[in-house]
Structure formats: C-alpha cells, structure tokens
Design a protein around this motif. Structure first.
Motif, PDB file in Angstrom:
ATOM      1  N   ARG A 181      29.545  52.425  95.039  1.00  0.00           N
ATOM      2  CA  ARG A 181      30.476  51.884  94.060  1.00  0.00           C
ATOM      3  C   ARG A 181      31.926  52.084  94.486  1.00  0.00           C
ATOM      4  O   ARG A 181      32.277  53.122  95.069  1.00  0.00           O
ATOM      5  CB  ARG A 181      30.238  52.595  92.715  1.00  0.00           C
ATOM      6  CG  ARG A 181      30.523  51.744  91.515  1.00  0.00           C
ATOM      7  CD  ARG A 181      29.301  50.962  91.062  1.00  0.00           C
ATOM      8  NE  ARG A 181      28.564  51.696  90.034  1.00  0.00           N
ATOM      9  CZ  ARG A 181      27.323  52.149  90.193  1.00  0.00           C
ATOM     10  NH1 ARG A 181      26.704  51.974  91.344  1.00  0.00           N
ATOM     11  NH2 ARG A 181      26.698  52.785  89.221  1.00  0.00           N
ATOM     12  N   HIS A 182      32.769  51.113  94.175  1.00  0.00           N
ATOM     13  CA  HIS A 182      34.209  51.276  94.361  1.00  0.00           C
ATOM     14  C   HIS A 182      34.706  52.408  93.446  1.00  0.00           C
ATOM     15  O   HIS A 182      34.199  52.609  92.346  1.00  0.00           O
ATOM     16  CB  HIS A 182      34.954  49.993  93.994  1.00  0.00           C
ATOM     17  CG  HIS A 182      34.506  48.787  94.765  1.00  0.00           C
ATOM     18  ND1 HIS A 182      34.736  48.639  96.115  1.00  0.00           N
ATOM     19  CD2 HIS A 182      33.821  47.680  94.365  1.00  0.00           C
ATOM     20  CE1 HIS A 182      34.230  47.476  96.520  1.00  0.00           C
ATOM     21  NE2 HIS A 182      33.665  46.889  95.476  1.00  0.00           N
ATOM     22  N   THR A 202      28.189  47.313  99.249  1.00  0.00           N
ATOM     23  CA  THR A 202      28.641  47.396  97.867  1.00  0.00           C
ATOM     24  C   THR A 202      27.715  46.599  96.939  1.00  0.00           C
ATOM     25  O   THR A 202      26.941  45.745  97.389  1.00  0.00           O
ATOM     26  CB  THR A 202      30.060  46.836  97.731  1.00  0.00           C
ATOM     27  OG1 THR A 202      30.034  45.429  98.054  1.00  0.00           O
ATOM     28  CG2 THR A 202      31.032  47.565  98.650  1.00  0.00           C
TER      29      THR A 202
END
Length: 307
Positions: A181-182, A202
């Motif tokens: 995850r960002h 991602t």
C-alpha cells in the motif's frame, strides 16, 4: 523442537447429505503421515511480536471453524481433498527470538517429513521461522501478499515487522510483495527492498490485471529453486478484513486475492503457504476469519493444477 498439539476433530456442520465441506474431508495427521496428504494445516497461536493490535493468537481456531463449514467444490477445479491437520505448534513461554527458534525446528521437521505445510497464524513474526528451514536446501524466494514490506531492522527482539529483513540476512535469494500500500512503509525500507533486487506490486497494478500482476511477481524469482508464499490479511481492504492488526483502506478485493492465490498454488516451485494476522477479537461478524478460510480453500484448490 516444540511439540504439536493433538489435531482438532473435524466435521462439516451441514445436514444436507449432498454437501461436502472441508470439515468432512480434513483428517487428523501426524508427522509420520504428513507426507501422504497434498497439504497439512499447522496452527500457530501466537501474537507476542505484533507491532499493532493483538488478537492473532486466536486466528488458527477461527480459521479452522470457518473452513469446516466451507464447501470443497471449486467451480473450475472440482473438489478439494487430501488435507491433513497436524494440530498447533505448542508455543513456548519465551522471548520472541526463543519462540522463533522453537517454531523453526518444528517447521523443519514438517518439511523433512515431505509435507506441504499451510501455516495458520498467528502474527507475521513467524514468517521467518516458517520459511527459514527452506534456506538450507537450494535457493529460496518469498512471495508476500501484504500491505507492508515488513523488512524493518531488528532492534532488540524481532517483531511482526522484521521477518523479511531476517530472511534476507539469512540468505533469502528473491523477494516480491504483492499489494503493498502507498503511505504504509517508510522510504528507507523501500530502498532496502530495491537494494535486494525485490519486486513490489501495488493494488492499482493488481486491479488492472491480477493474473498478470502475480505472474510478474513470480517471474521476478525465476532463478530460485523454491518459493514460500505468505498472506498477511491486511493486504485486503479494511472493509473486507477489519480483524487484523493494522487495517487500512485501499487494499485488494477478496476476488482479486482468491484469483491470484489459486494461480500461485499451481506453480511447481511453491513449497509452503501461510495465512497470518487474523485477529478474531478485532473482527466484525467473523468477516476476516471467513475470508481467511476462503483464501486457504482457493490456495488448496490450486495445488497441482496446471496453469
């Protein structure tokens, strides 16, 4: 080596004689018989190293309960059978490093028995001892479905955030993370994974094409002899799996995850699988335990199936 507890009694809850559920086909197993099954379940009730919220020590029991009532039939692959249950690893009352040492000895005995283990966690710190025995027999890659990279430096005792740093320091040859995850892992750790030649995918890439995303991750470890697969349930969106140590939005859907797990399981170099961070006390209506059980079912259905 830690002892293995007596396996639970399995039974499917349906009263329809035409219903075959995992509870009807999973059998108690021993180390002597473990190699006779396509896969064996191994519970790991431990959350002594978790960085976030505790509760994962109750994961194995909850996953087994939900799996018992899950039907065995996959629409495309047919029914799953030949699954044993070795019971739980008896976790010692020790520091995290001591627990990892004991679990590693038990995991080594399971691999030595010629078995394909499916570890039911438990927190992510046990990824290291679950996979480490494989480092002694050829080259190894680790494929992690996770929101985080879990390669923090070990400062004192190991934690649920350090297993892949430990594996790299022990000689891990390839590493790929699917679903990272960002805004969840710091720059220094992304740089560390890049320095090790790791591959990071991602959720956006997964959404575009789940099969291509996981094939690319597998392709990044083409040169290794064997692959260990880890599923941290926080890779799923928090709406799907709220009962984890560190739930966050923006994760994978259950459908994306299931499609990838079935595909990965069919890979002939995959030699072990785990599900970690299922924390029933943090769950909402057994949703996380249920999706964990379905993840196990999809993985089991893919074993040995040609891709």
């Amino acid at each position: 080596m830690s002892e293995l507890t007596t396996p639970p009694e399995w039974g499917g809850p349906s009263d329809d004689p035409n219903d075959e559920q995992f509870g009807d086909v999973i059998e108690g197993a021993t180390l002597d018989s473990a190699g006779d099954y396509d896969a064996v379940l191994v519970g790991e009730p431990y959350d002594g190293a978790v960085i976030g919220r505790k509760g994962a020590r109750e994961g194995p029991e909850a996953i087994r309960r939900e799996l018992a009532g899950t039907k065995t039939h996959h629409v495309d692959r047919g029914p799953v059978d030949s699954v044993g249950d070795l019971g739980d690893v008896a976790i010692p009352d020790d520091c995290v490093e001591g627990v990892q040492f004991a679990v590693q000895e038990t995991a080594a005995a399971i691999y030595d028995a010629g078995a394909f283990p499916v570890f039911l966690g438990g927190d992510n710190s046990l990824t290291f001892p679950n996979a480490a025995p494989l480092l002694t027999d050829g080259t190894l890659g680790a494929l992690s479905f996770d929101a985080h990279l879990d390669c923090r430096e070990v400062r004192g005792d190991p934690t649920s955030g350090t297993p892949y740093r430990q594996l790299h320091e022990a000689g891990l040859d390839a590493f790929a993370v699917v679903g990272a995850r960002h805004f969840e892992t710091s720059t220094a750790y992304h740089e560390y994974v890049a320095e090790q030649g790791g591959h990071v995918t991602t959720p956006e890439a997964v959404e575009a094409d789940p099969k291509a995303a996981v094939d690319e991750a597998l392709g990044s470890m083409d040169g290794v002899d064997s692959i260990y697969v880890s599923l941290d349930l926080d890779v799923l969106d928090s709406a799907v799996a709220p009962g984890v140590s560190a739930p966050t939005p923006g994760g994978l859907t259950a459908r994306e995850l299931f499609a990838m797990l079935g595909r990965v399981a069919a890979h002939d170099r995959v030699v072990g699988f785990e599900v970690v961070e299922c924390a029933p006390p943090l769950d909402d209506g057994f949703r996380t335990a249920r999706v964990a059980a379905r993840a196990v079912a999809h993985f089991l259905s893919g074993l040995g199936v040609a891709r």
